[in-house]
Design an enzyme around this catalytic site. Structure first.
Site: not given
Ligand code: G3D
Length: 200
Positions: A68-69
């Site tokens: 995830q970012k």
């Protein structure tokens, strides 16, 4: 990371890719030959997988780091002592290919990953319309980006397991184990010692 009590040479492999690419599915399928219900990886999963490099037994320690970012900034915390990079791409998600390419390029620019072998898992080939391994090679401009390292694009489906072992074996043959480094260090040390005694 060392393997206390283990005499087998070890290599640390980092499993990276965007969230949802299939990293955890790849890891669990390789380790247990089972699909499992995955949840987004917050932090990391780590598994040790035995393998054979030529005729000797080695252990690959596989680190699956969340994609995830907000997790990607932490990827670099795992780079030290890495021997190879497995990058998983969701080939069914054409909209995120550029994002995957950018993140891969960013990782490859890091000094600690310089020259290390790269295997890209072109995953989700079971999904109709998935981008092929050849298309990934071209879109990611791999011949240019990876001209200074060994690399390979392996089409696969982590859900069915097709192609996974081939990609894994490719990595096994490309990585240098910690004991290879130790041997090299020892040879270097012995050489420098013998040179000194010759000069005396
Ligand atoms: P990640 O660890 O990279 O974040 P996951 O990704 O392993 O959690 O997988 C994300 C979703 O993709 C999961 O579905 C998983 O079952 C699916 N997936 C992984 N590999 C493949 C594949 O090869 N083919 C297909 N069709 N799906 C795959 P859910 O529904 O649980 O989110």
């Amino acid at each position: 990371m060392g393997l206390k009590g283990s005499r087998m040479p070890e290599a640390r492999v980092l499993l990276l890719g965007l969230d949802g690419a299939g990293k955890s599915t790849v890891l669990f399928k390789l380790k247990y030959n089972e699909s499992c219900q995955t949840v987004p990886t917050i932090g990391f999963n780590v598994e040790m997988i035995d393998a054979k490099q030529n005729k000797r037994k080695i252990v690959l320690t596989m680190w699956d780091v969340g994609g995830q970012k907000k997790m990607r900034v932490h990827w670099r915390d795992f780079y030290q002592d890495t021997a190879g990079l497995l990058f998983v791409v969701d080939c069914s998600d054409r909209c995120r290919l550029d994002e995957a390419k950018r993140e891969l390029e960013h990782a490859l620019r890091n000094e600690q990953l310089r020259g290390l072998p790269l295997v890209i898992f072109a995953n989700k080939q079971d999904v109709e319309g998935a981008v092929t391994a050849t298309e990934i090679t071209e879109r990611f401009i791999l011949r240019k980006t990876c001209s200074d390292r060994d690399w390979f694009v392996q089409p696969c489906s982590a859900v069915s397991g097709a192609g996974l072992l081939d990609g894994f074996i490719r990595m096994v043959h490309l990585v240098k184990t910690s004991s290879d480094d130790n041997i090299k260090e020892t040879v270097k040390y012995l050489r420098s010692k013998s040179m000194r005694s010759v000069r005396k």
